[in-house]
Design a protein around this motif. Structure first.
Motif, short mmCIF file in Angstrom:
data_model
loop_
_atom_site.label_atom_id
_atom_site.label_comp_id
_atom_site.label_asym_id
_atom_site.label_seq_id
_atom_site.Cartn_x
_atom_site.Cartn_y
_atom_site.Cartn_z
N LEU A 30 -7.34 -8.32 -17.59
CA LEU A 30 -8.48 -8.81 -16.82
C LEU A 30 -8.77 -7.95 -15.61
O LEU A 30 -9.92 -7.70 -15.25
CB LEU A 30 -8.23 -10.25 -16.37
CG LEU A 30 -8.43 -11.25 -17.48
CD1 LEU A 30 -7.85 -12.59 -17.06
CD2 LEU A 30 -9.91 -11.40 -17.79
N SER A 31 -7.70 -7.51 -14.97
CA SER A 31 -7.84 -6.68 -13.78
C SER A 31 -8.60 -5.39 -14.13
O SER A 31 -9.47 -4.94 -13.38
CB SER A 31 -6.45 -6.38 -13.23
OG SER A 31 -6.52 -5.62 -12.07
N ILE A 32 -8.29 -4.83 -15.28
CA ILE A 32 -8.98 -3.61 -15.72
C ILE A 32 -10.42 -3.92 -16.12
O ILE A 32 -11.34 -3.16 -15.80
CB ILE A 32 -8.22 -2.94 -16.88
CG1 ILE A 32 -6.76 -2.65 -16.47
CG2 ILE A 32 -8.91 -1.65 -17.31
CD1 ILE A 32 -5.83 -2.38 -17.65
N GLU A 73 -12.34 -6.09 -14.87
CA GLU A 73 -13.14 -6.23 -13.66
C GLU A 73 -13.39 -4.89 -12.98
O GLU A 73 -14.37 -4.74 -12.27
CB GLU A 73 -12.44 -7.18 -12.66
CG GLU A 73 -12.45 -8.65 -13.05
CD GLU A 73 -13.84 -9.31 -12.92
OE1 GLU A 73 -14.83 -8.60 -12.65
OE2 GLU A 73 -13.91 -10.54 -13.09
N TYR A 74 -12.52 -3.96 -13.21
CA TYR A 74 -12.63 -2.68 -12.48
C TYR A 74 -12.24 -1.54 -13.41
O TYR A 74 -11.16 -0.95 -13.30
CB TYR A 74 -11.72 -2.74 -11.25
CG TYR A 74 -11.92 -1.64 -10.24
CD1 TYR A 74 -13.20 -1.19 -9.90
CD2 TYR A 74 -10.83 -1.05 -9.61
CE1 TYR A 74 -13.37 -0.17 -8.98
CE2 TYR A 74 -11.00 -0.04 -8.68
CZ TYR A 74 -12.27 0.40 -8.37
OH TYR A 74 -12.43 1.40 -7.45
N ILE A 100 -10.13 1.88 -13.23
CA ILE A 100 -8.69 2.04 -13.44
C ILE A 100 -8.42 2.91 -14.67
O ILE A 100 -7.47 3.69 -14.69
CB ILE A 100 -8.02 0.64 -13.58
CG1 ILE A 100 -8.10 -0.10 -12.24
CG2 ILE A 100 -6.58 0.75 -14.06
CD1 ILE A 100 -7.72 -1.57 -12.30
N SER A 120 -19.67 -4.08 -19.60
CA SER A 120 -19.45 -4.78 -18.33
C SER A 120 -19.32 -6.28 -18.53
O SER A 120 -20.16 -6.90 -19.19
CB SER A 120 -20.59 -4.49 -17.35
OG SER A 120 -20.42 -5.28 -16.20
N PRO A 171 -22.09 -2.42 -11.24
CA PRO A 171 -21.63 -3.44 -10.30
C PRO A 171 -21.23 -2.80 -8.98
O PRO A 171 -20.83 -1.63 -8.96
CB PRO A 171 -20.41 -4.05 -11.00
CG PRO A 171 -20.01 -3.10 -12.06
CD PRO A 171 -21.20 -2.26 -12.40
N THR A 179 -18.98 -1.61 -6.18
CA THR A 179 -17.57 -1.22 -6.26
C THR A 179 -16.67 -2.18 -5.49
O THR A 179 -15.61 -2.60 -5.99
CB THR A 179 -17.40 0.22 -5.74
OG1 THR A 179 -18.24 1.06 -6.53
CG2 THR A 179 -15.97 0.68 -5.84
N ARG A 223 -15.95 -5.41 -7.36
CA ARG A 223 -15.05 -5.28 -8.50
C ARG A 223 -13.63 -4.94 -8.09
O ARG A 223 -12.66 -5.33 -8.76
CB ARG A 223 -15.62 -4.26 -9.48
CG ARG A 223 -16.93 -4.74 -10.11
CD ARG A 223 -16.78 -6.12 -10.77
NE ARG A 223 -17.87 -6.40 -11.68
CZ ARG A 223 -17.89 -6.05 -12.96
NH1 ARG A 223 -16.86 -5.44 -13.49
NH2 ARG A 223 -18.93 -6.33 -13.72
N GLN A 224 -13.47 -4.23 -6.99
CA GLN A 224 -12.11 -3.97 -6.50
C GLN A 224 -11.44 -5.29 -6.12
O GLN A 224 -10.29 -5.56 -6.51
CB GLN A 224 -12.15 -3.05 -5.28
CG GLN A 224 -12.49 -1.61 -5.62
CD GLN A 224 -12.42 -0.68 -4.42
OE1 GLN A 224 -12.10 -1.10 -3.31
NE2 GLN A 224 -12.71 0.60 -4.64
N LEU A 256 -12.16 -8.31 -7.13
CA LEU A 256 -11.91 -9.13 -8.32
C LEU A 256 -10.71 -8.65 -9.11
O LEU A 256 -9.93 -9.44 -9.64
CB LEU A 256 -13.14 -9.13 -9.22
CG LEU A 256 -14.23 -10.05 -8.71
CD1 LEU A 256 -15.52 -9.75 -9.44
CD2 LEU A 256 -13.84 -11.50 -8.90
N SER A 257 -10.60 -7.34 -9.21
CA SER A 257 -9.50 -6.75 -9.95
C SER A 257 -8.15 -7.19 -9.35
O SER A 257 -7.21 -7.52 -10.07
CB SER A 257 -9.65 -5.23 -9.93
OG SER A 257 -8.65 -4.61 -10.67
N ILE A 258 -8.11 -7.23 -8.03
CA ILE A 258 -6.88 -7.64 -7.35
C ILE A 258 -6.67 -9.16 -7.51
O ILE A 258 -5.55 -9.63 -7.73
CB ILE A 258 -6.93 -7.26 -5.84
CG1 ILE A 258 -7.15 -5.75 -5.70
CG2 ILE A 258 -5.64 -7.67 -5.14
CD1 ILE A 258 -7.61 -5.32 -4.30
#
Lengths: 507, 507
Positions: free
Chosen positions: A92-94, A96-97, A100, A132, B84, B86, B89-90, B92-94
């Motif tokens: 999920l983390s990937i 969203e971003y 990575i 996305s 999106p 940046t 999304r950073q 959210l990723s965290i």
């Protein structure tokens, strides 16, 4: 600032415009009665009081006889320290971003943050999703994820094929159930067969969509079993009264009972569905939560077996099966995902359902991705497999251990009787309260089980839901508790409370 | 396998059990008519045909006169290459994988993946959320995020205070609107004042909840302006017919018109609400999408100004304002988030709304987090600020440029007239079709605007929605298009199509 306000808009109206008496506001009697009469006890009066106590604890720690609220009222594992599965969250983390994925692989690997299979899976999912998670998907859900779900069902059901056209990815099982029910509840003569006790979403939906609740009682003495004779009697009574029994709700494993249905019971339910043309909604969100040598059988698998076994007799059965990412090993309640598989419904109904789903456009795309990860976890040989397996074992064992401990604790006490835990996340013990407790609850103007739960909350901070919130046979009283809260101290606290309560109210 | 099936369940039934004639399946006439009659054109027949063409393109590339489908039917920015933000999304990723916060900061910094302020914000949000986005939140939304929203509204509205108690975090604006409408639509004598043209969610909701649509027409000649005299006339007509005008829907900036309301117009709408006791739903999801020197004014700000300016006259106004993460700079449609601010409603109504929201437990928690990021973006001095500002400028400028280009293209063609773009993501030009095109559409049994949109799709792959899907004055025909699709080639293709269409059908 007031001066500016007056100047800004002063010129808009002439005196005549303002020569009116402001009309009355909307009152409760102007509202949709179907909505105002719907009840949902899982977040009802006891949990609301628990929220107040939580605020009090923040303001004046030390003033209450406990340090924390134990939310045993709702199956919300991650609120109670269940760790999310690492593989799921890496993917999920990937998603969203996706930047990575652009980082130099060796550099990324040095951080030990993302496994190779998580990176690969995220890449595949992103392709399926169309690049996305921020774009609306197809209203039925991302096609590639629906294919993964279909493959899972096929394997789970011993090769009985499932297809992506039959799968709807939804914002959790609740939204799937309410969408379908809003369509199937034609008018006030539509009957919904609902097990009692039940998860209160179903009676709430009956209220929202103006249908009649046709309660069928589960047999507490036989470990909360479902008796098809009881269901058929309810069907016949309804027909006599001019109510069409249109939908039969089955919850397997049961909520709040935890009961797991046998293949034979499911077959008998299918027989009723076939005989009377009743659509079945099989709520199977706890299919991964099955303990103590019980085994989950899906309604779909049994239906297909019957169709092979008795040609022509079961082809008319219309079944919607629900699953969710909120329970089981994922416990991803807040991420809102699930699926519904629809079989046997006519094309007309499918078209109407699709149109209805399209009004809310699509379910949350990250929730859809978690469905994919739920039904297709890391496999032996994948880098994440061993860690994932261990995390799952831990979740499973802790839940089973606590379920059994709670069960034994209850059955070691006077005035409380509990059935053997089979599945789900709940126990639903029966309270056999002394007369003095009845009189006290009557004096307070509340039901006896609500009185017990309120007392438990005020003494220990343990928040449960009275049996009345789920329905129970008249004259019986229960309490529903999850067995998710970590540790065993709260179980000891409950035991101490119960003993004091009986000491106070014993006749 | 069939043998096993037969053996497994053969012993369940005795012959008598199976001596029944399987009942008929559910048919369309057994369904809830309110649901089956609801229409939602944004994903209606033209978009459905576009999906078919997309499949055809995959199977037989080269067979169609275009290489790709341009989905100009729905405001879905990230489907059309809008990146999106940046920072969003950073964070959210965290949030999905908080282990990122545990990595050695210098090592993490060497990857250049996460800015310092993203790490910090994720940490704060995680604390607000209670540790995991996988846990259900409060049914009204995470309290800390509701506070951020209240602070944003207060600042946006020139200091008029907002409070977290009035904020509901929802699964997008659609779900907020339908929840409130399900409550406020008492029966078939409830009237919903809906602008025409409108976003079809509102007429679909009127159908779902059995209310009467009370259409008020926007004035196309005056750049789609909202005339309060027209609204008041509709209110009075309804009252004469025994319909209670209960809710007034306002879409500002307009969908599909893009029209941005002046403060004066909003004040006049508030006057009607005050005079007749009509609740207002102000759909303000496009508040960031305002172009060409127009300015967005929130209904709440104008209402508060009026309350200061004319004491006692506007205190009864009941207002729900909607916002969403799907539009504006975020464009996070698939993540499903939004908020509703409720002011002026009585406590009874608020309690009923809260209970209704609690039945679906909570909105997706990551969507709630994006609401927080939308209303509280990086500030000057933050590490992410400059990049964020540039990304926003790019999105804004590209949208404005394309809106103006499309507008000029339309107005340079015969038989199509377009109003000046003010806001939102759409143009809604009027088609003035030749008689021959009318005759051809009649022959095909479709509306003239649907005929135009279908021809456009089959010739160019551009998927739009006919004006009939939004409502239009009888005898007028329109087409709604987003101006989100990247590049300008598709605009040129549309121009070429339009010229050919007129060459073919010119009288």
């Amino acid at each position: 600032m007031t001066m500016t306000h007056q100047q800004d808009l002063k010129s808009v109206f002439i005196a005549k415009d303002l020569d009116f008496k402001p009309a009355a506001k909307i009152t409760k009697k102007d509202l949709n009665g179907s909505v105002t009469k719907a009840e949902y006890a899982v977040r009802g009066s006891i949990p609301t009081r628990a929220d107040e106590l939580k605020e009090e604890l923040k303001k004046n720690p030390g003033l209450l006889p406990f340090d924390d609220i134990i939310n045993a009222n709702i199956g919300n594992p991650q609120q109670l320290d269940q760790k999310p599965l690492t593989f799921t969250r890496q993917v999920l983390s990937i998603l969203e971003y996706p930047e990575i994925l652009q980082v130099d692989h060796e550099k990324l690997a040095s951080l030990n943050l993302f496994s190779k299979d998580a990176l690969k899976r995220a890449e595949c999912l992103l392709k399926d999703i169309g690049g996305s998670v921020g774009a609306y998907s197809h209203s039925q859900g991302v096609p590639g994820i629906r294919q993964t779900v279909a493959d899972f069902i096929t394997a789970r059901d011993g090769g009985e094929p499932a297809t992506p056209e039959d799968i709807y990815l939804t914002t959790g099982a609740s939204s799937a159930a309410t969408s379908l029910l809003s369509l199937l509840c034609k008018d006030t003569r539509t009957g919904l067969l609902i097990p009692i006790p039940q998860y209160p979403l179903y009676t709430a939906s009956a209220s929202l969509f103006n249908a009649q609740v046709l309660p069928y009682y589960l047999d507490e003495e036989c470990n909360w079993s479902t008796e098809s004779d009881e269901i058929e009697k309810v069907v016949q009574d309804a027909l006599e009264k001019g109510i069409r029994p249109s939908v039969l709700i089955v919850i397997n494993p049961g909520n709040p009972t935890g009961a797991v249905l046998t293949e034979e019971t499911i077959a008998r339910i299918c027989l009723i569905a076939a005989k009377y043309g009743i659509a079945v909604i099989s709520d199977e969100v706890y299919q991964e939560n099955v303990f103590n040598d019980f085994k989950f059988h899906s309604m779909k698998k049994v239906l297909r077996k019957l169709q092979h076994c008795y040609p022509g007799k079961f082809d008319n059965v219309q079944l919607a099966s629900l699953h969710s990412i909120s329970k089981g090993f994922m416990g991803e309640c807040g991420q809102r995902g699930g699926y519904m598989e629809i079989v046997g419904f006519s094309q007309d109904i499918r078209d109407a359902l699709f149109k209805l789903m399209s009004i809310s456009i699509c379910s949350v795309v990250t929730g859809q991705a978690i469905v994919d990860l739920m039904v297709n976890p890391p496999q032996p040989g994948d880098e994440s497999y061993e860690q994932d397996r261990q995390e799952r074992s831990k979740i499973f064992n802790e839940m089973r251990t606590r379920a059994n401990l709670l069960y034994e604790t209850f059955n070691g006490l006077e005035g409380i009787e509990c059935q053997n835990p089979q599945g789900a996340m709940y126990l639903f013990p029966r309270l056999i309260l002394p007369d003095k407790a009845f009189r006290e609850s009557e004096r307070l103007g509340v039901e006896p089980d609500e009185f017990y739960c309120a007392s438990l909350l005020e003494s220990t901070g343990i928040c449960t839901v009275p049996g009345s919130g789920f329905g129970q046979k008249p004259g019986t009283y229960h309490v529903r508790t999850t067995f998710l809260a970590p540790g065993t101290q709260w179980i000891q606290n409950w035991k101490n409370f119960h003993q004091s309560f009986f000491n106070e109210y014993r006749d």
